[in-house]
Design an enzyme around this catalytic site. Structure first.
Site, PDB file in Angstrom:
ATOM      1  CD  GLN A 123      -2.697   5.832  -4.113  1.00 54.25           C
ATOM      2  OE1 GLN A 123      -1.853   6.229  -4.576  1.00 54.25           O
ATOM      3  NE2 GLN A 123      -3.616   5.851  -3.148  1.00 54.25           N
ATOM      4  CE1 TYR A 140      -4.315  -5.384   1.855  1.00 56.26           C
ATOM      5  CE2 TYR A 140      -2.021  -4.946   2.184  1.00 56.26           C
ATOM      6  CZ  TYR A 140      -3.132  -5.134   1.153  1.00 56.26           C
ATOM      7  OH  TYR A 140      -2.858  -5.250  -0.146  1.00 56.26           O
ATOM      8  CB  SER A 174      -7.538  -0.447  -4.686  1.00 52.65           C
ATOM      9  OG  SER A 174      -6.847  -0.380  -3.354  1.00 52.65           O
ATOM     10  CG  ASP A 193      -4.288  -1.793  -4.485  1.00 55.98           C
ATOM     11  OD1 ASP A 193      -4.532  -2.864  -4.731  1.00 55.98           O
ATOM     12  OD2 ASP A 193      -4.138  -1.257  -3.642  1.00 55.98           O
ATOM     13  NE  ARG A 226      -3.607  -2.169   0.329  1.00 61.89           N
ATOM     14  CZ  ARG A 226      -4.821  -2.220   0.648  1.00 61.89           C
ATOM     15  NH1 ARG A 226      -5.239  -1.668   1.927  1.00 61.89           N
ATOM     16  NH2 ARG A 226      -5.882  -2.726  -0.152  1.00 61.89           N
TER      17      ARG A 226
HETATM   18  N1  LIG Z   1      -1.651   2.414  -2.121  1.00 55.10           N
HETATM   19  C1  LIG Z   1      -2.338   2.558  -1.478  1.00 55.10           C
HETATM   20  O1  LIG Z   1      -1.773   3.669  -0.700  1.00 55.10           O
HETATM   21  C2  LIG Z   1      -3.488   2.146  -0.821  1.00 55.10           C
HETATM   22  C3  LIG Z   1      -3.936   1.229  -1.536  1.00 55.10           C
HETATM   23  C4  LIG Z   1      -5.353   0.676  -0.962  1.00 55.10           C
HETATM   24  C5  LIG Z   1      -5.846   0.793   0.117  1.00 55.10           C
HETATM   25  N2  LIG Z   1      -5.354   1.840   0.795  1.00 55.10           N
HETATM   26  C6  LIG Z   1      -5.698   2.182   2.140  1.00 55.10           C
HETATM   27  O2  LIG Z   1      -5.812   0.985   3.159  1.00 55.10           O
HETATM   28  C7  LIG Z   1      -7.088   1.089   3.900  1.00 55.10           C
HETATM   29  C8  LIG Z   1      -7.541  -0.180   4.122  1.00 55.10           C
HETATM   30  O3  LIG Z   1      -8.252  -0.444   2.787  1.00 55.10           O
HETATM   31  P1  LIG Z   1      -8.854  -1.916   2.308  1.00 55.10           P
HETATM   32  O4  LIG Z   1      -9.998  -1.734   1.169  1.00 55.10           O
HETATM   33  O5  LIG Z   1      -7.756  -2.773   1.682  1.00 55.10           O
HETATM   34  O6  LIG Z   1      -9.447  -2.332   3.317  1.00 55.10           O
HETATM   35  P2  LIG Z   1      -9.740  -4.218   3.681  1.00 55.10           P
HETATM   36  O7  LIG Z   1     -10.323  -4.599   2.706  1.00 55.10           O
HETATM   37  O8  LIG Z   1      -8.147  -4.864   4.043  1.00 55.10           O
HETATM   38  O9  LIG Z   1     -10.764  -4.150   4.878  1.00 55.10           O
HETATM   39  C9  LIG Z   1     -11.945  -3.433   5.006  1.00 55.10           C
HETATM   40  C10 LIG Z   1     -11.555  -2.271   6.092  1.00 55.10           C
HETATM   41  O10 LIG Z   1     -12.387  -3.104   7.266  1.00 55.10           O
HETATM   42  C11 LIG Z   1     -11.930  -2.727   8.517  1.00 55.10           C
HETATM   43  N3  LIG Z   1     -12.134  -3.837   9.519  1.00 55.10           N
HETATM   44  C12 LIG Z   1     -11.349  -4.798   9.708  1.00 55.10           C
HETATM   45  N4  LIG Z   1     -11.919  -5.262  10.789  1.00 55.10           N
HETATM   46  C13 LIG Z   1     -12.849  -4.522  11.335  1.00 55.10           C
HETATM   47  C14 LIG Z   1     -13.743  -4.741  12.432  1.00 55.10           C
HETATM   48  N5  LIG Z   1     -13.864  -5.647  13.471  1.00 55.10           N
HETATM   49  N6  LIG Z   1     -14.590  -3.637  12.618  1.00 55.10           N
HETATM   50  C15 LIG Z   1     -14.547  -2.598  11.736  1.00 55.10           C
HETATM   51  N7  LIG Z   1     -13.955  -2.501  10.707  1.00 55.10           N
HETATM   52  C16 LIG Z   1     -13.203  -3.493  10.467  1.00 55.10           C
HETATM   53  C17 LIG Z   1     -10.308  -2.304   8.172  1.00 55.10           C
HETATM   54  O11 LIG Z   1     -10.000  -1.227   9.029  1.00 55.10           O
HETATM   55  C18 LIG Z   1     -10.579  -1.674   6.720  1.00 55.10           C
HETATM   56  O12 LIG Z   1     -10.840  -0.266   6.736  1.00 55.10           O
HETATM   57  C19 LIG Z   1      -7.829   2.515   3.366  1.00 55.10           C
HETATM   58  O13 LIG Z   1      -7.660   3.222   4.249  1.00 55.10           O
HETATM   59  C20 LIG Z   1      -7.398   2.534   2.303  1.00 55.10           C
HETATM   60  O14 LIG Z   1      -7.690   3.769   1.696  1.00 55.10           O
HETATM   61  C21 LIG Z   1      -4.304   2.382   0.514  1.00 55.10           C
END
Ligand SMILES: NC(=O)c1ccc[n+]([C@@H]2O[C@H](COP(=O)([O-])OP(=O)(O)OC[C@H]3O[C@@H](n4cnc5c(N)ncnc54)[C@H](O)[C@@H]3O)[C@@H](O)[C@H]2O)c1
Length: 389
Positions: free
Chosen positions: A133, A235, A139, A136, A128
């Site tokens: 990005q 993550y 995403s 990804d 991440r």
């Molecule tokens: N290249 C990058 O910089 C990049 C790329 C993708 C995502 N991101 C960021 O990473 C973060 C995670 O995104 P994602 O789509 O991979 O998420 P994910 O699919 O891994 O997880 C989904 C969400 O579920 C939440 N979660 C897990 N257990 C939980 C619980 N018990 N109760 C409530 N919530 C819970 C997590 O905090 C997460 O936000 C986001 O902030 C996203 O913007 C950054």
């Protein structure tokens, strides 16, 4: 160097790994494309559009694997546990394989891929970082799943989403709760808002509060705090059972007020945390809908059954998986762009150049020379560390 794109063979899969629009970028870098005839048809990309951009067609799958130096797939063996094994004998030593591999799924499957001698890359392991990005795929697919989940909910709900003031009276807006505000959750919030719903959202990472608010949602704050809510890779990290129990107690009251709950809380490689218990479902109004985007990993709702529509206490629970395949045109377009960026990052003078100093290469490389070489995967499956990396 020849890049091969076979047709996807997971039952019902409609996406394709490359779309015609990215072929000129690959050609510019010295890469030619061979496509199994009909591979893009279900996604809305006929063969003629690929050949118009300079791809060649192979009449059958075996020819793509036999000729290609790099094979690009959406669901490779690993993420395709139904029919993917049929590809194993087609893989060649030294060939590069890139796609969804579900690398933290089943160790035997990853070992089989290693034994085939391919240099495989899993897009699920993308770091991440800002630089990664545009590569990804998780995403990209998350964005599509979040959007589609809301449409499914709206289609199933016996109520309207927007508030309407009509001659026949006022219709109150649907109340939608999104649990787990990652990429999919954010898109679900945005889509539900566009349809006029009153949206609230919950995540154990307090950092998402501002993102929820900027999309017009209300952030649900619970009087508990998660420890180390995310790992260094961005993550989510698993919490202990006492946390989950307290979380469920507090969430019960919030869930009971909703018409729609969309759950998207996933922990990589782990069973999804249960956020909605059967008691919470029983407390919801009949006609309410839950769309569980975590269904593939056991689900965030206790009553979810993968790929099934469950109705309990009048509440419909949709355990759909592979929702991105239901929007195949744009899912393929985004995926193709991600793969192209990823591949071009490793190509120099028309040849593959695996720079192990590059975090993107290092993190995503799964197998090489017959071994599982990825330290994260080896640690996850308690395999001894490799002496030479
Ligand atoms: N290249 C990058 O910089 C990049 C790329 C993708 C995502 N991101 C960021 O990473 C973060 C995670 O995104 P994602 O789509 O991979 O998420 P994910 O699919 O891994 O997880 C989904 C969400 O579920 C939440 N979660 C897990 N257990 C939980 C619980 N018990 N109760 C409530 N919530 C819970 C997590 O905090 C997460 O936000 C986001 O902030 C996203 O913007 C950054």
């Amino acid at each position: 160097m020849l890049v091969g794109v076979p047709r996807e063979i997971f039952p019902g899969e409609r996406r394709v790994a490359l779309v015609p629009a990215v072929i000129p970028n690959l050609k510019k870098a010295g890469l030619d494309v061979i496509l199994e005839a009909g591979a893009g048809a279900d996604a809305g990309y006929p063969d003629a559009e690929y050949t118009a951009k300079g791809a060649t067609l192979a009449p059958d799958r075996a020819e793509v694997f036999a000729k290609a130096d790099v094979v690009l797939q959406v669901l490779c063996y690993g993420s395709n546990d139904e029919t993917g094994q049929a590809d194993l004998p087609l893989l060649r030593r030294g060939q590069v394989l890139i796609g969804f591999l579900r690398p933290l799924g089943d160790v035997h499957t990853v070992q089989e891929i290693a034994a085939a001698g391919v240099t495989s890359f899993s897009v699920e392991l993308m770091p991440r970082t800002t630089r990664a990005q545009s590569m990804d795929a998780l995403s990209s697919m998350g964005t599509i799943c979040g959007y589609k989940a809301v449409l499914l909910a709206a289609d199933t709900l016996p109520r309207l989403f927007p508030m309407l003031t009509t001659a026949a009276g006022t219709i109150t807006p649907a109340r939608v709760l999104v649990m787990g505000v990652g990429v999919a959750g954010l898109q679900a919030i945005a889509t539900a808002r566009r349809l006029g719903a009153l949206v609230s959202a919950y995540d154990l990472r307090p950092a998402v509060k501002e993102q929820v608010q900027s999309l017009g949602g209300r952030f649900v704050e619970l009087a508990i705090e998660a420890k180390d809510a995310q790992d260094a890779g961005g993550y989510a990290k698993a919490q202990d059972e006492s946390f989950y129990q307290r979380q469920r107690e507090l969430l019960g009251q919030v869930v009971a007020q909703q018409d729609v709950v969309i759950t998207a809380a996933v922990i990589p490689g782990k069973r999804s945390p249960i956020l909605v218990t059967k008691e919470m479902v029983a407390a919801m109004a009949p006609g309410s809908v839950i769309v569980d985007l975590a269904a593939e990993r056991g689900g965030n709702c206790e009553l979810t059954r993968m790929e099934e529509k469950v109705v309990e206490h009048g509440v419909t629970i949709l355990g759909s998986i592979n929702l991105a395949s239901a929007v195949p045109y744009h899912a393929s377009q985004m995926y193709a762009k991600n793969l192209t960026n990823f591949l071009l990052n490793m190509v120099k003078d028309g040849q593959l150049n695996l720079n192990m100093e590059d975090e993107i290469v290092r993190s995503t490389l799964v197998t090489r020379d017959g071994e599982i070489v990825n330290p994260r995967i080896r640690e996850f499956f308690s395999l001894p560390a490799l002496v030479t990396q």
